[in-house]
Write a protein that holds these residues in place. Structure first.
Motif, short mmCIF file in Angstrom:
data_model
loop_
_atom_site.label_atom_id
_atom_site.label_comp_id
_atom_site.label_asym_id
_atom_site.label_seq_id
_atom_site.Cartn_x
_atom_site.Cartn_y
_atom_site.Cartn_z
N GLU A 44 1.14 1.80 2.05
CA GLU A 44 0.89 2.82 3.06
C GLU A 44 1.77 2.47 4.27
O GLU A 44 1.84 1.29 4.64
CB GLU A 44 -0.57 2.78 3.52
CG GLU A 44 -1.59 3.00 2.43
CD GLU A 44 -2.97 2.51 2.85
OE1 GLU A 44 -3.66 3.23 3.57
OE2 GLU A 44 -3.36 1.39 2.46
N TYR A 96 -6.02 0.71 0.53
CA TYR A 96 -6.85 1.61 -0.27
C TYR A 96 -5.93 2.67 -0.84
O TYR A 96 -5.23 3.36 -0.10
CB TYR A 96 -7.95 2.27 0.59
CG TYR A 96 -8.89 3.11 -0.26
CD1 TYR A 96 -10.05 2.56 -0.80
CD2 TYR A 96 -8.60 4.45 -0.54
CE1 TYR A 96 -10.90 3.31 -1.61
CE2 TYR A 96 -9.44 5.20 -1.35
CZ TYR A 96 -10.59 4.63 -1.88
OH TYR A 96 -11.43 5.38 -2.68
N LYS A 129 -5.26 14.62 1.50
CA LYS A 129 -5.95 14.77 2.79
C LYS A 129 -5.37 15.88 3.68
O LYS A 129 -5.65 17.04 3.47
CB LYS A 129 -5.97 13.44 3.54
CG LYS A 129 -6.91 12.40 2.88
CD LYS A 129 -7.15 11.23 3.79
CE LYS A 129 -7.96 10.12 3.14
NZ LYS A 129 -9.38 10.36 3.12
N ASP A 131 2.55 5.64 0.02
CA ASP A 131 1.29 6.39 -0.04
C ASP A 131 1.09 6.99 1.36
O ASP A 131 0.70 6.30 2.30
CB ASP A 131 0.15 5.44 -0.42
CG ASP A 131 -1.21 6.15 -0.47
OD1 ASP A 131 -1.35 7.18 0.21
OD2 ASP A 131 -2.11 5.66 -1.17
N1 PMP Z 1 -4.58 6.72 -0.57
C1 PMP Z 1 -5.01 6.52 0.70
C2 PMP Z 1 -4.09 5.85 1.68
C3 PMP Z 1 -6.28 6.95 1.08
O1 PMP Z 1 -6.69 6.74 2.33
C4 PMP Z 1 -7.10 7.59 0.13
C5 PMP Z 1 -8.48 8.09 0.50
N2 PMP Z 1 -9.12 7.45 1.52
C6 PMP Z 1 -6.61 7.77 -1.17
C7 PMP Z 1 -5.34 7.33 -1.48
C8 PMP Z 1 -7.44 8.45 -2.21
O2 PMP Z 1 -7.57 9.80 -1.90
P1 PMP Z 1 -8.76 10.68 -2.48
O3 PMP Z 1 -10.02 10.25 -1.81
O4 PMP Z 1 -8.34 12.08 -2.16
O5 PMP Z 1 -8.80 10.43 -3.94
#
Ligand code: PMP
Length: 517
Positions: free
Chosen positions: A293, A203, A356, A326
């Protein structure tokens, strides 16, 4: 269409029921009886549920909207999407937070092990961070980067100091999706290439651009969103076709066996083989980027073989691409052993995106990259009204200071490792706990019908355990492609007592589920 909705509902907690009225100051549970009750004589944990660890913070009296009124407004005036993503049949109506604790509007206290989706990094309303926000609010709460003001510069310098050379240039945004959007743009501009590769199950955001990176159909829409985005098989050593007994960088390995010699992982070779096939079949010979990630978040704390990212980075660079980590979930010490998740993989990304935990829940994101990559982007003009907002920057600075002063990363390491070790004992005890994994306080517990099939535990069963855990006073999250993984990503100020309380509650929720079955 029906399939899509039912999947999403299964992934989240289903539709809204009636308001919760179970008292949770001391965890309530159903003691299993009969044949299954004998399971309560299990070795682990102690037979009785100890009380929730004490907390001497007193929340304010709740004087705002009633639960009924909030639900009415939610149905009438809020987009139906928020009903769809609402956790729990009996939702939690949150009033106030302090460190690892949340209080609902009836004054019930919860141990928050999900931190508003891995976002509250140092603790709800952490006094030091709140003080910094209040001070900045009194001075200047908005100006933008066409002017020069201290909080932005203080923050960029401080954040850059947390990165090795040459990752020294910061661009501030308001969210993770925005940071990843920008990273995609910069990668394409810098390399002159277009195609981007991500891992299945990842994600990376919900904006039309990042929806292309995100490789989970529940979050995709039938629009032209993913042009130039491709994915490769996720090197998931538990659920994937290959995996073994020492693939991942975690105190806990899968229960799969392998005959790999130390330092060589056959599963890694196979997953890298899949990536090579993507190179051979799906993308041009030159690509723009690889996004990964360090540990998948929404995907359910999925970890890859230890050398996977290292080998991938090399292959991507050979094809002209840049490598993007990420760190939206894994950054700021969450993995315990390192400040950034990528450091645990012994790789050096060309760009890092974050959000976050960066501002303990205040909306903020960032892209950090090299001066060279940043320069290609500066050929055009990009403007972001709120990116670099003075309050966000003051909060971000206070978060970095607090992580250091409170020893947050060490807590993540110690409490996280303890939790993982104890959860692995539960895995060994129960047929429906298939895998326990993660690092620090980025933890996944993957639930299965049985260990042999590894078939995901159905949504109804997941929801029962999830709801029961909440009714006993602990909030956790859910994720995984099939909604089959419980996610534990608390504010990084939790204690060993909190961990023990959760372990007892979770064990009890499993026993309750088995007793009802
Ligand atoms: N990258 C990762 C790994 C995430 O977990 C998320 C949100 N869950 C995002 C990007 C997107 O972040 P946002 O909800 O702040 O747009």
């Amino acid at each position: 269409m029906y399939k899509f909705y039912s999947r999403l509902n299964g992934k989240n907690s289903g539709l809204i029921g009636y308001p919760c009225n179970a008292f949770v100051g001391r965890a309530k549970f159903h003691r299993p009886s009969g044949v299954l009750g004998q399971k309560s004589a299990l070795k682990y944990p102690p037979p009785d549920l100890s009380p929730m660890p004490p907390c001497n913070f007193k929340p304010d009296e709740y004087k705002d909207l009633s639960k009924e009124r909030m639900m009415e407004i939610r149905k009438l005036n809020c987009h139906p999407m928020i009903m769809k993503v609402t956790y729990y049949k009996k939702p939690v109506f949150i009033h106030q937070g302090h460190m690892q604790w949340l209080w609902d509007v009836d004054g019930r206290r919860y141990l928050d092990l999900f931190a508003g989706v891995a976002t509250v990094s140092v603790g709800h309303c952490h006094p030091k961070v709140r003080e910094a926000a209040e001070q900045q609010l009194r001075k200047l709460w908005h100006t933008t980067n066409i002017y020069v003001y201290s909080p932005l510069h203080e923050y960029c310098e401080k954040l850059a100091a947390h990165f090795p050379e040459p990752l020294k240039v910061v661009y501030l945004t308001n969210s993770g999706s925005e940071a990843n959007d920008l990273a995609m743009l910069m990668a394409r501009l810098h390399t002159g290439n277009f195609d981007i590769i991500t891992l299945r199950g990842s994600y990376h955001g919900g904006s039309p651009q990042t929806m292309g990176l995100t490789s989970n159909s529940a979050y995709k829409y039938p629009i032209a969103s993913g042009i130039g985005c491709h994915n490769t098989m996720c090197p998931d050593v538990f659920r994937g076709p290959w995996g073994g007994s020492h693939c991942r960088d975690s105190p806990i390995q899968t229960s799969r066996e392998c005959d790999c010699s130390t330092g060589h992982c056959q599963a890694n070779d196979k997953y890298i083989g899949q990536l090579k096939e993507v190179f051979a079949t799906s993308v041009p010979s030159r690509i723009a980027a690889f996004f990964g990630e360090p540990i998948q978040g929404v995907g359910g704390a999925v970890q890859y073989p230890k050398d996977y990212l290292k080998d991938t980075y090399q292959l991507v660079r050979e094809r002209g691409g840049i490598c993007i980590a990420d760190e939206v979930q894994t950054g700021f010490g969450r993995t315990g052993s390192h400040f950034w998740g990528f450091e645990g993989h012994d790789v050096m990304p060309d760009m890092v995106t974050m959000a976050k935990g960066i501002a303990n829940g205040f909306p903020m994101g960032a892209v950090v990259t090299t001066p060279e990559i940043a320069a290609s982007f500066a050929k055009g003009v990009h403007f972001n009204t709120f990116g670099g907002n003075p309050v966000a920057c003051a909060i971000g600075s206070a978060v970095l200071d607090t992580i250091k002063e409170d020893g947050t990363q060490k807590t993540s390491d110690e409490v996280g490792t303890y939790l993982l070790t104890e959860l692995a004992k539960l895995r060994d005890n129960y047929e429906i706990i298939g895998d326990v994994r993660g690092k620090g306080l980025q933890i996944g517990v993957e639930m299965v019908k049985d260990k042999a099939s590894r078939a995901p535990l159905p949504a109804e069963a997941m929801n029962e355990i999830f709801e029961d855990t909440k009714d006993m006073g602990v909030l956790i999250g859910k994720g995984g492609l099939y909604g089959q993984t419980f996610r534990i990503k608390p504010p990084m100020c939790i204690t060993m007592d909190d961990a023990n309380f959760f372990l007892a509650v979770f064990n009890q929720a499993i026993q309750n589920y088995l007793a009802r079955k």
